[in-house]
Design an enzyme around this catalytic site. Structure first.
Site, mmCIF file in Angstrom:
data_model
loop_
_atom_site.group_PDB
_atom_site.id
_atom_site.type_symbol
_atom_site.label_atom_id
_atom_site.label_comp_id
_atom_site.label_asym_id
_atom_site.label_seq_id
_atom_site.Cartn_x
_atom_site.Cartn_y
_atom_site.Cartn_z
ATOM 1 N N ASP A 1 -2.373 10.120 3.776
ATOM 2 C CA ASP A 1 -3.779 9.760 3.952
ATOM 3 C C ASP A 1 -4.469 10.790 4.838
ATOM 4 O OD1 ASP A 1 -6.224 8.586 4.192
ATOM 5 O OD2 ASP A 1 -5.553 6.858 5.387
ATOM 6 N N ASP B 1 1.656 6.214 5.637
ATOM 7 C CA ASP B 1 0.716 5.300 4.977
ATOM 8 C C ASP B 1 1.312 4.719 3.689
ATOM 9 O OD1 ASP B 1 -1.689 4.056 5.480
ATOM 10 O OD2 ASP B 1 -2.906 5.490 4.357
ATOM 11 N N LYS C 1 0.845 -1.203 0.000
ATOM 12 C CA LYS C 1 0.000 0.000 0.000
ATOM 13 C C LYS C 1 0.877 1.248 0.000
ATOM 14 C CE LYS C 1 -3.251 2.602 2.935
ATOM 15 N NZ LYS C 1 -4.159 2.594 4.089
ATOM 16 N N LYS D 1 -9.749 13.029 8.303
ATOM 17 C CA LYS D 1 -9.307 12.592 9.629
ATOM 18 C C LYS D 1 -9.217 13.793 10.578
ATOM 19 C CE LYS D 1 -6.360 8.696 8.178
ATOM 20 N NZ LYS D 1 -7.047 7.621 8.931
ATOM 21 N N GLU E 1 -9.422 3.950 2.126
ATOM 22 C CA GLU E 1 -8.952 4.051 0.739
ATOM 23 C C GLU E 1 -7.950 2.957 0.375
ATOM 24 O OE1 GLU E 1 -7.595 5.587 3.253
ATOM 25 O OE2 GLU E 1 -5.516 5.012 2.881
ATOM 26 N N ASP F 1 -12.008 7.326 3.833
ATOM 27 C CA ASP F 1 -10.801 7.049 4.623
ATOM 28 C C ASP F 1 -10.416 5.567 4.577
ATOM 29 O OD1 ASP F 1 -8.644 7.550 6.202
ATOM 30 O OD2 ASP F 1 -9.766 7.781 8.078
ATOM 31 N N ARG G 1 -7.793 -0.301 0.959
ATOM 32 C CA ARG G 1 -8.352 -1.526 0.372
ATOM 33 C C ARG G 1 -8.824 -1.287 -1.057
ATOM 34 N NH1 ARG G 1 -12.476 -2.008 5.229
ATOM 35 N NH2 ARG G 1 -10.787 -0.796 6.137
#
Ligand code: BES
Ligand code: ZN
Ligand code: ZN
Length: 479
Positions: A248, A266, A243, A255, A327, A325, A329
């Site tokens: 993020d 991230d 990933k 967030k 995102e 959020d 996956r």
């Protein structure tokens, strides 16, 4: 840093070097130099773990660092990793740049030499290029192992793994406006014997990568899917996917601002994959591994993807966006199904800072492991037990699959707060078909804060979790 076997005594510069000697608690200090024994007794050295004493002996013109290994019956290679790491940090403070290390001689000299090189590299790592003034003491320049020259290949292997881990940490630690997808691509292109191809943002739609297209829509920095191929075996490939969310923010489902700076980490999954590719190629490992990194920022904007959107992924499955959020996956879905379709891998693995729920469940020292294949899971547990990179197997069962059913699409991108790590695993499972698959959730282990950095050799900031684990796992898979 030079790390090699030292066969002869170099008397000339003895005052500018230090001999690092490990001791067990209560072990008779008999076969060491009398002067050293006396000096250690004087300072009250006990041999307990964390007991580290540096003594200078003017008579014999030597500096010693004695490091305690604790009780012999409680000892494991992890004890040595920690002791060595703490001792090297103490030595670093003295400014002495040459270390001559004796191995404990318990687990086999090859393994101990390997660990010494690996731990030396990861312990002495610094991310200081953004500091205008460097207040650090001079770096340790060489570590010589007293022993036989046949340890050199173990040392070399440990050093490659340590440096590759640091390579991953360097990218992961980068500020989000500089550690961009394009910068990742540049680093990937520097790898030797690795073939690079890149799918650019404008191709996502055409290829049906709705997850990557949706998440990257409001990103100004061009998103990419970077593919790295290292082929040194005629077997079917092993695909590893990391990933790579450069930052993020949560997107429209933004967030809370406190702590948001940590979301530069991230991209740690993608960073780990980069490190693994470097390690495998430098070791000339007999494997066929393809690394994929879906890379993009997750930002809000007038054109951003939104809660309520439905995205169609590369394999045709659709997902309803409940929160922008979740995102990771969504981008991993496309990269996983693309890898399965294009490369027919014998196994596939993803490594992702995927869920806060995994951090709640397992804390900061254990990664979540999920998968669809018992044999692969056992292999991963086995490899992990020999590194510091701990994993714990979490279940994906029908209850979790139920939680992510959507009324308007095939699945939705969150199943609520209960079992958040497992519902994320259940989501990804839709994108690998019948390929043997492992999922590693490294949200808790990918970086450490001041208060959570417990292991000296892991340090602060990005840990490089996964580089050693996946490199050794890849080698084990092709053996
Ligand atoms: N990158 C985060 C996961 C994360 C959170 C990693 C904290 C490390 C520390 C991920 O994209 C995310 O935001 N996940 C959400 C999912 C939820 C909205 C279903 C989470 O875990 O809160
Ligand atoms: Zn997120
Ligand atoms: Zn994320």
């Amino acid at each position: 840093m030079k790390i090699e076997v030292s066969e002869g005594e170099k008397k000339s510069d003895s005052q500018r070097r230090i001999l690092l000697v490990p001791f067990f608690e209560q072990a008779p200090i008999k076969d060491i130099k009398v002067e050293l024994g006396k000096a250690l007794e004087e300072v009250g050295f006990t041999g307990r773990s964390n007991d580290i004493r540096i003594v200078s002996l003017p008579n014999i013109k030597e500096n010693f660092c004695a490091v305690g290994l604790g009780k012999r019956e409680k000892y494991s290679i992890e004890t040595y990793r920690r002791a060595l790491s703490s001792a090297l940090r103490e030595i670093e403070r003295t400014g002495i740049q040459s270390v001559i290390a004796s191995l404990p001689g318990v687990d086999g000299l090859d393994l101990e030499a390997f660990e010494t090189a690996y731990i030396a590299e990861t312990t002495l790592y610094k991310f200081s290029k953004y500091k205008s003034q460097n207040h650090d003491t001079p770096e340790i320049k060489e570590i010589l192992i007293s022993g036989k020259s046949d340890l050199n290949s173990a040392l070399q292997k440990g050093q490659i793994l340590g440096k590759s881990t640091n390579y991953a940490r360097d990218f992961a630690n980068m500020p989000p406006s500089e550690g961009t997808p394009s910068y990742f691509e540049k680093l990937a292109r520097e790898l030797k014997n690795v073939k690079i191809s890149v799918i650019e943002k404008d191709k996502f739609k055409e290829l049906g990568m709705g997850g990557l297209e949706g998440v990257s829509r409001a990103a100004k920095e061009p998103a990419k899917l970077v593919i790295m191929e290292y082929k040194n075996s005629s077997d079917k490939p092993f695909a590893i996917i990391g990933k790579g969310i450069i930052f993020d923010s949560g997107g429209i489902s933004i967030k809370p601002s406190a702590g948001m700076q940590e979301m530069k980490f991230d991209k740690c999954g993608a960073s780990a994959v980069l490190g693994v590719m470097k390690a495998l190629s430098e070791m000339n490992a007999k494997v066929n591994v393809i690394g994929l990194a879906p890379l993009t920022e997750n930002l809000p904007g007038g054109n951003a993807y939104k809660p309520g959107d439905i995205l169609r992924h590369y394999n045709g499955k659709t997902s309803e966006v409940i929160t922008t959020d979740a995102e990771g996956r969504l981008v991993m879905a496309d990269a996983l199904s693309y890898a399965v379709d294009k490369y027919s891998p014998k196994a596939i693995l993803d490594i992702s800072t995927l869920t806060g729920a995994c951090v709640t469940a397992l804390g900061n020292n254990i990664a979540g492991l999920m998968g669809n294949n018992g044999e692969l899971i056992s292999k991963m547990l086995d490899v992990s037990s020999k590194t510091w990179e701990k994993v714990w197997n979490l279940p994906i069962d029908d209850d979790f699959r139920e939680q992510i059913k959507s009324t308007v699409a095939d699945i939705k991108n969150t199943g609520g707060s209960q079992g958040g790590a497992e519902t994320a695993g259940a989501f990804l499972e839709n994108f690998i078909g019948t390929t043997p698959w492992l999922h590693l959730d490294i949200a808790g282990t990918a970086w450490t804060q001041e208060k959570t950095a417990k292991k000296e050799y892991v340090g602060k900031g990005a840990t490089g979790f996964g580089v050693r684990l996946l490199t050794e796992f890849s080698i084990a898979l092709f053996n």
